[in-house]
Design an enzyme around this catalytic site. Structure first.
Site, PDB file in Angstrom:
ATOM      1  CG  ASP A  25      -1.514   1.022   1.121  1.00 32.73           C
ATOM      2  OD1 ASP A  25      -2.036   2.065   0.151  1.00 32.73           O
ATOM      3  OD2 ASP A  25      -2.766   0.981   1.894  1.00 32.73           O
ATOM      4  CE1 TYR A  26       5.283   2.241  -4.225  1.00 27.79           C
ATOM      5  CE2 TYR A  26       3.284   0.877  -4.263  1.00 27.79           C
ATOM      6  CZ  TYR A  26       4.795   0.758  -4.982  1.00 27.79           C
ATOM      7  OH  TYR A  26       5.235  -0.110  -5.373  1.00 27.79           O
ATOM      8  CE  LYS A  27      -4.943   3.800   1.868  1.00 25.23           C
ATOM      9  NZ  LYS A  27      -5.464   3.360   2.661  1.00 25.23           N
ATOM     10  CB  SER A  28       3.202   8.726   1.912  1.00 27.65           C
ATOM     11  OG  SER A  28       2.692   9.809   1.562  1.00 27.65           O
ATOM     12  CB  THR A  29       4.000  10.115   6.646  1.00 23.54           C
ATOM     13  OG1 THR A  29       4.710  10.517   5.966  1.00 23.54           O
ATOM     14  CG2 THR A  29       4.586   8.740   7.000  1.00 23.54           C
TER      15      THR A  29
END
Length: 610
Positions: A25-29
């Protein structure tokens, strides 16, 4: 006790268990943000030669493409559209003259796509002229307005980028005071972490970047990123290509240490270059407000009904009919082979790497200079020597803490650029996953008739005629394209979705032109003279020829009236099967109210005893 795999993905992430890179999952901060700062001067509305679209129209098409791609790929990112050099002003309290905020910094949606569609073409130019107009230019105030857009956002932004679209290399016409103000404000923006890019378009007389914009735009973040392109964009595809290369922040799957020897570590990032595109998962919504439904999973004791905490559960593996019970810490210790990282084992010539070693899509390795100073220098030296000597580096790869190690073949790749100095291939290593011994299978191939030499030669001619240069980006998945076009038509209230051309289907007419008589010659060599490919596949087999089965239709059983009356007199109708009784009812025209065996017997008895 829960079974070994009775845990959800969320729990596996916490425990550190491995997931495939293709499922990361490429969800970053934080969220990415992008501001389009578009020049609205009169020069932007002048059409090119041969009725080519104007720079303003090209920009709007490019903005629409980014909007739609953001909606599909990362709908949480923030996008804004701001015009400068306008006659009208639209910004908070109208404190900035000749700056028109068309879209605030927010997530893209269908309404915004429709707004941008209204600014395309000749009709869109008229709408833009009536709405905003063209006036004086003050790029410094436009940059100041964009800075306020970023400061008003309360969300955490991981990446901030601003793109300037213009066809004027001297926006202020030589006004040194306005030039100085614009350079100062651009410097302030860059200090706050905003990356400023220039998407300059073709104009009569050329575009000289060195006159003004070379001091405004940001330098390339690293060697892999496209720097300031000196040649202006004259075509829409070139402009889209440059925007695509800049719009999204390149995110690494992992940042690891590449150990070249004892005490010699280089920081590298692992990137995915090819990812399988899938349809997005369906999201369950509440019927009343269309809000997403959030689900939570809880474990309860089967006897007492009390809530179980994670510490109350244990892991079980069934082995030889016995349940092997282990604590979570014991499972973590079993799974840990080595610390995350890349460890250099040695070098092998490229001839040792075979095509059948391919297991899955490769990863791309690139240095991370900000983590360890000097990584780029050492990495570049290693890349050059491997490329010159035509060898690959063999490494042990452990992505996360509890993942099993894999062996990678690091294949060097030198940088490549096209005629427009746009980067085609970045310098770095392709990490090819090598198989273990049990990954390579030995297949028992069936013994089939072999082709004769004339047949093989004829097929070689056919293959030679049908060969073409394959490009993976030339073939889009028609199912995915149609899916997104249907969603787009639904969201934008279109009458019908856009037609999708299926490039995966063979071009039969072109194949016939290229082959000529070769297809018929090959058919004469391989197939018998009476072969008809459009005819029946084989003779119709007789019932029961290859044994009976559920697929075979059984022959119809017919009985004479005398035989049936004999069964009635003897009372042996019950010995007949239900299908035989049904056929008898149809044969003698007996109407049956049901399909049970006794109902069939009663109906036949009543009919034949009249």
């Amino acid at each position: 006790m829960a079974q070994w795999n009775d845990y959800h993905h969320e729990d596996e992430d916490v425990d550190g268990e491995e997931r495939d890179e293709s499922e990361v999952d490429y969800k970053s901060t934080g969220r990415d943000s992008l501001v389009f700062l578009v020049d609205a001067s009169k020069e932007m509305f002048i059409k090119g030669e041969d009725e080519e679209p104007s720079p303003f129209d090209m920009t709007m098409q490019c903005v629409r493409s980014v909007y739609t791609s953001k909606i599909i790929s990362s709908d949480k990112d923030l996008v804004a559209l701001v015009f400068y050099g306008t006659e009208q002003s639209k910004n908070p309290r109208n404190s900035f003259k000749h700056v028109y905020i068309y879209h605030d910094l927010d997530s893209p949606g269908a309404r915004r796509v429709q707004d941008v569609d209204g600014l395309r073409g000749e009709k869109g130019a008229q709408v833009a002229g009536e709405t905003m107009g063209s006036g004086n230019t003050n790029l410094g105030e436009a940059l100041w307005c964009c800075s306020n857009l970023y400061s008003d956002i309360k969300l955490r932004l991981s990446h901030k980028r601003l793109m300037i679209f213009t066809c004027r290399d001297t926006p202020h016409g030589g006004d040194s005071e306005r030039d100085r103000q614009a350079r100062t404000k651009a410097s302030d923006l860059k200090e706050t972490g905003v990356v400023i890019d220039l998407m300059h378009l073709m104009k009569t007389g050329g575009f000289d970047v060195s006159l003004f914009f070379c001091d405004v735009v940001s330098p390339p973040e690293d060697e892999a990123e496209l720097g300031l392109q000196m040649e202006p964009c004259g075509k829409l595809e070139d402009l889209k290509k440059r925007v695509r290369a800049k719009e999204m922040k390149k995110r690494s799957v992992a940042r690891l240490n590449l150990c070249l020897g004892e005490g010699m570590n280089v920081a590298v990032g692992v990137y995915i270059t090819a990812l399988q595109a899938r349809k997005p998962n369906a999201i369950k919504l509440y019927r009343d407000n269309n809000e997403p439904v959030r689900t939570k999973t809880r474990l309860y004791h089967t006897q007492t009904g009390s809530l179980l905490l994670p510490s109350d559960t244990k892991r079980v593996q069934v082995y030889a009919g016995r349940q092997i019970v282990m604590e979570k810490d014991e499972v973590d210790v079993i799974k840990k082979f080595s610390d995350p990282g890349l460890e250099l084992i040695g070098f092998k010539p490229m001839e040792r790497l075979k095509l059948h070693h391919h297991l899955r899509s490769a990863v791309f390795i690139y240095p991370e200079e900000e983590l360890v100073t000097g990584s780029a220098c050492v990495f570049t030296a290693l890349l050059r020597r491997c490329s010159v000597r035509n060898v690959f580096a063999l490494c042990k790869y452990t992505r996360i803490r509890n993942s099993p190690p894999r062996f990678l073949a690091l294949v060097p790749q030198r940088e490549e650029v096209d005629d427009g100095q746009a980067q085609i291939a970045a310098p770095g290593f392709h990490g090819i996953f090598l198989p273990y011994a049990d990954d390579i299978r030995t297949l028992d191939t069936p013994q089939l008739p072999t082709a004769s030499e004339p047949q093989v030669d004829k097929m070689k001619e056919i293959v030679h005629k049908l060969r073409f240069k394959y490009r993976s980006d030339a073939f889009e998945n028609p199912v995915l394209q149609q899916h997104y076009r249907n969603l787009e038509a639904l969201a934008l209230d279109l009458m019908a979705p856009e037609h999708i051309e299926d490039h995966t289907m063979p071009n039969v007419n072109m194949m016939d032109q290229r082959l000529g008589s070769l297809a018929q010659e090959f058919r004469d060599l391989v197939y018998p003279a009476d072969y008809n490919p459009e005819g029946k596949t084989g003779p119709k087999r007789k019932p029961g020829e290859f044994g009976s089965g559920p697929w075979e239709k059984k022959p119809k059983l017919e009985m004479s009236e005398d035989e049936l009356r004999g069964h009635v007199q003897k009372g042996t109708l019950g010995k007949l099967t239900v299908p035989v009784l049904k056929d008898a009812c149809k044969q003698f025209g007996v109407k049956v109210t049901g399909t049970k065996k006794q109902e069939l017997i009663d109906a036949l008895t009543a009919q034949l005893t009249k």
